[in-house]
Structures are given as structure tokens and as C-alpha cells.
Write a protein that holds these residues in place. Sequence first.
Motif, PDB file in Angstrom:
ATOM      1  N   LEU A  87      77.536 -26.475  20.110  1.00  8.19           N
ATOM      2  CA  LEU A  87      77.435 -27.631  20.296  1.00  8.19           C
ATOM      3  C   LEU A  87      78.427 -27.998  18.730  1.00  8.19           C
ATOM      4  O   LEU A  87      77.993 -27.405  17.900  1.00  8.19           O
ATOM      5  N   VAL A  88      79.487 -28.586  18.751  1.00  6.54           N
ATOM      6  CA  VAL A  88      80.491 -28.787  17.615  1.00  6.54           C
ATOM      7  C   VAL A  88      80.752 -30.307  17.390  1.00  6.54           C
ATOM      8  O   VAL A  88      81.150 -30.996  18.385  1.00  6.54           O
ATOM      9  N   ALA A  89      80.233 -30.807  16.253  1.00 10.44           N
ATOM     10  CA  ALA A  89      80.792 -32.091  16.001  1.00 10.44           C
ATOM     11  C   ALA A  89      81.620 -32.101  14.665  1.00 10.44           C
ATOM     12  O   ALA A  89      81.244 -31.544  13.698  1.00 10.44           O
ATOM     13  N   SER A  90      82.743 -32.657  14.708  1.00 10.52           N
ATOM     14  CA  SER A  90      83.859 -32.649  13.654  1.00 10.52           C
ATOM     15  C   SER A  90      84.547 -33.818  13.276  1.00 10.52           C
ATOM     16  O   SER A  90      84.645 -34.516  13.926  1.00 10.52           O
ATOM     17  N   TYR A  91      84.579 -34.092  11.984  1.00  8.04           N
ATOM     18  CA  TYR A  91      85.454 -35.230  11.576  1.00  8.04           C
ATOM     19  C   TYR A  91      86.538 -34.851  10.576  1.00  8.04           C
ATOM     20  O   TYR A  91      86.521 -33.853   9.755  1.00  8.04           O
ATOM     21  N   LYS A  92      87.849 -35.487  10.860  1.00 13.27           N
ATOM     22  CA  LYS A  92      89.164 -34.994  10.047  1.00 13.27           C
ATOM     23  C   LYS A  92      89.680 -36.255   9.478  1.00 13.27           C
ATOM     24  O   LYS A  92      89.718 -37.385  10.421  1.00 13.27           O
ATOM     25  N   PHE A 131      76.808 -25.921   8.633  1.00 14.98           N
ATOM     26  CA  PHE A 131      77.783 -26.753   8.218  1.00 14.98           C
ATOM     27  C   PHE A 131      78.930 -26.428   7.669  1.00 14.98           C
ATOM     28  O   PHE A 131      78.696 -25.515   6.653  1.00 14.98           O
ATOM     29  N   GLY A 132      80.275 -27.104   7.735  1.00 13.90           N
ATOM     30  CA  GLY A 132      81.306 -26.494   7.328  1.00 13.90           C
ATOM     31  C   GLY A 132      82.095 -27.594   6.707  1.00 13.90           C
ATOM     32  O   GLY A 132      82.090 -28.818   6.970  1.00 13.90           O
ATOM     33  N   LEU A 133      83.113 -27.227   5.494  1.00 10.78           N
ATOM     34  CA  LEU A 133      83.842 -28.293   4.878  1.00 10.78           C
ATOM     35  C   LEU A 133      85.172 -27.627   4.454  1.00 10.78           C
ATOM     36  O   LEU A 133      85.060 -26.601   3.851  1.00 10.78           O
ATOM     37  N   LEU A 144      98.124 -24.178   1.933  1.00  9.40           N
ATOM     38  CA  LEU A 144      96.952 -23.778   1.128  1.00  9.40           C
ATOM     39  C   LEU A 144      95.505 -24.172   1.906  1.00  9.40           C
ATOM     40  O   LEU A 144      95.627 -25.269   2.400  1.00  9.40           O
ATOM     41  N   GLY A 145      94.446 -23.354   1.545  1.00  9.87           N
ATOM     42  CA  GLY A 145      93.326 -23.998   2.327  1.00  9.87           C
ATOM     43  C   GLY A 145      92.137 -23.342   1.719  1.00  9.87           C
ATOM     44  O   GLY A 145      91.939 -22.229   0.776  1.00  9.87           O
ATOM     45  N   LEU A 146      91.218 -24.163   1.451  1.00 11.61           N
ATOM     46  CA  LEU A 146      89.593 -23.804   0.851  1.00 11.61           C
ATOM     47  C   LEU A 146      88.870 -24.293   1.902  1.00 11.61           C
ATOM     48  O   LEU A 146      88.659 -25.562   2.210  1.00 11.61           O
ATOM     49  N   LYS A 147      87.823 -23.151   2.138  1.00  7.74           N
ATOM     50  CA  LYS A 147      86.864 -23.703   3.267  1.00  7.74           C
ATOM     51  C   LYS A 147      85.485 -23.118   2.854  1.00  7.74           C
ATOM     52  O   LYS A 147      85.349 -22.194   2.254  1.00  7.74           O
ATOM     53  N   GLY A 148      84.556 -23.761   3.177  1.00  7.79           N
ATOM     54  CA  GLY A 148      83.164 -23.413   2.834  1.00  7.79           C
ATOM     55  C   GLY A 148      82.148 -23.758   4.120  1.00  7.79           C
ATOM     56  O   GLY A 148      82.494 -24.531   4.868  1.00  7.79           O
TER      57      GLY A 148
END
Length: 378
Positions: A87-92, A131-133, A144-148
Motif C-alpha cells: 500500500l502506497v500513499a504519496s504527496y507531490k 516513510f520517504g522524502l 539532481l535528487g536527494l532522497k531519504g
Amino acid sequence: MKRFLLLIPFFAWSIEFSPYYNYTLSQGYNFGKDISSSFGTGIINDLGCQIKLNGKNSLLFLYEASYEGPGLKEEGRFTDRYQDHLLVASYKKKFDKLILKTRLDYTKSFTRSGVSEDWDSGDYNYNKLGFGLDLLSSIRNIKLGLKGKIAHIKYPNYTYLLGEIDPKYDIPRYDHNLYKISLSGGYLIQKKLPCETSFDIVFRNYKNEFIKDVNSGADTKEKEKDRVISLNGNISYPLKENLDLGMDSSFSFLRSNYNEVKFASGGTVTDACSSFYNYNLYCFSPFISYGEKTRLNLSYSLEMKNFSHQKAEDKDGNWLSDKRKDRTSLILISATKKINRQVSATISYGIKALSSNMEKTGYNTTYNSLGFNLQFEY
């Protein structure tokens, strides 16, 4: 896709719904003189919806169910099978030169590794809450990308065997927390020569996996901690229209404080190896593809894993003097046909070779694979 206007006092939001559905069915057959032939089935079923609140804000909801197990025919022996539910819930949110993404996901995984084992009691069943950001930016021809990401993984059924004797050991053995940081970049070297790279660091901190003393074999108060550092790269170049040539590569380094200890029948330590899991992994995969409605692909991949401390084993499980080294190579030929806008089919043939200085059965073999994949995506 449905679109309607939602009126709220002082605001007027134009909300756009974009439903998504994917069904992928895979059938495979492995055969060769060194292995017993086997069939396999894979199923992926995605159901999701993207909700665009306005030009800069959107939501994504997704449910995925997947299955992997025996195929059209299962031989006399039992074949492991797996099923996952995600299950995934994402906000952009989009800013002028920046995109912010947040993601909350939950995975429930089931495994059956024996006839008497049902789905609920599988030793390797796990639950994962993460949880990811992500922060993404694009400056001219540079991305460029920075992911955590942080996640808690729980194995409710995998406990210490000593738990049947001593209640203090009746605890989930592999429960751990995961932390991941990723830096990514993309650069257009020339108009038709894109290059992408990423640098990842993953930490796994186990809650109940205690480190053994290499001298006495007893558990210490120290718990297992693993760290994986990866550098990945991809470059592709269109030689001409519908003909692409490229290379995928990755370098990974695992470092762990886990110690492996061998005991004699009387319980005394006969041999031990510190930092048992440490390895360096190198992967290279050149590829070439051609076609438009029917896409032909040819790739070769080579994976080399060199263990820093772990020794190779003979057929009886005794350690040898040489450090363990594993090699995997794969030649894969495939053809993908776009039947219509939603449906595509792929057939593939591969030759896979595994070699190692481990003398245990299964580490040195070569076999063939036939595969068929049917995908419906809307």
C-alpha cells in the motif's frame, strides 16, 4: 479519467482523477543438465489513482499484489512460493525549480517454504512500514535528487531455536530498522547522450541479532549492524533511429559486524570468522536494443562478488583457505511486441552461469531459461 470542479469557500480547485491499472503475468521454464527442470509463475496486479489538486499539488494512492510460485507444472518436490501486498500513499508538490515528494508505504509479505507451512506461519513472513522524502531539481541539462527513507521491518515468526528452551530467546530474530540516503544526478553530455548516476547508503540496525564472541561463541551485548554503500551508473546512446546502445554498472560494498562461529559437538568453538558478511560487488551490463512496435533486446551482465573475510567451504561445510568468490553471468535475448496501447507481450531466452569456489551443490551450474510475459497497463 474523470475531471470535475470542487468548490470550497474562498477557493476553487480543479481536481483531476487519473486511474491506473496494471496486470502482468509471467511464465518461465528453467532447464539444463546441471539442474532439475522447473516451471515458474509470476503475477503483479496494480490498482492506483493519481489526484491532481491543481497545477502544483497532487496525490497518489496505489495497491499492489504480487505472487511468485510454481508454474504450469510442479514436479514431485515442493516449490517455494511468495506473495506480497503493498500500500502506497504519496504527496507531490511543485515549486519553481524544485519538486517535493513524500511517501508512506506498508508491505505485508508471505512465504511458504514447505508443504506443512501455511501462509500465516511462514518463517520469512515480514511486515514493513516505511516513510520517504525526496527533493528533485533540474537546472538546464542537469537533474539532481536527494532522497531519504526510513523503515521498520518485523519478522514475527522467525525466532531463535533456543526460544523453545529458554523464554528469553523467544523473540523475533531478524527485526530491524532501515535507513537509506540517496544522491542522484543526470547529465546530458550531448544532445543524444544521457548519463545517470546515483550514490546510495543503506543502514540496517537489527534489534535482536546479537553478535557472537569469536573466542567463546557466546552472545555479546553488541547487536548486528550492516551498511551497504552503492554507486550506480547508466549511459545510453542512440546509434540511429530505434537503435540504442548502452551500459548499466554498479559497485556495492557491504560492511557488517556479524561474526560466524563453528562449534564442535561438545559446544566448543572450532573455528570463527569476524565480519563474515563483508563483500565487494561489481556489476556490468552492456545492452543493445532495436525496433519500435516490436523491440528486440540483447544484453550481457556480469556480477562479481568477492568476500573480504568469509572463506569458501567444501562439500561437508568445512572452511577452506581461500576467500569466497562468486561469479554470475547472464546472456539474455528478448522481443517485446506492442499489441495495442494497453497490451504488450514479451518472450525471452537466457543462459545463466553460476560459478564459485564454494564446493556446495548449487553454486556451480549453468542453465537455460525460457520466459513469456503478458502486460495490460491502463
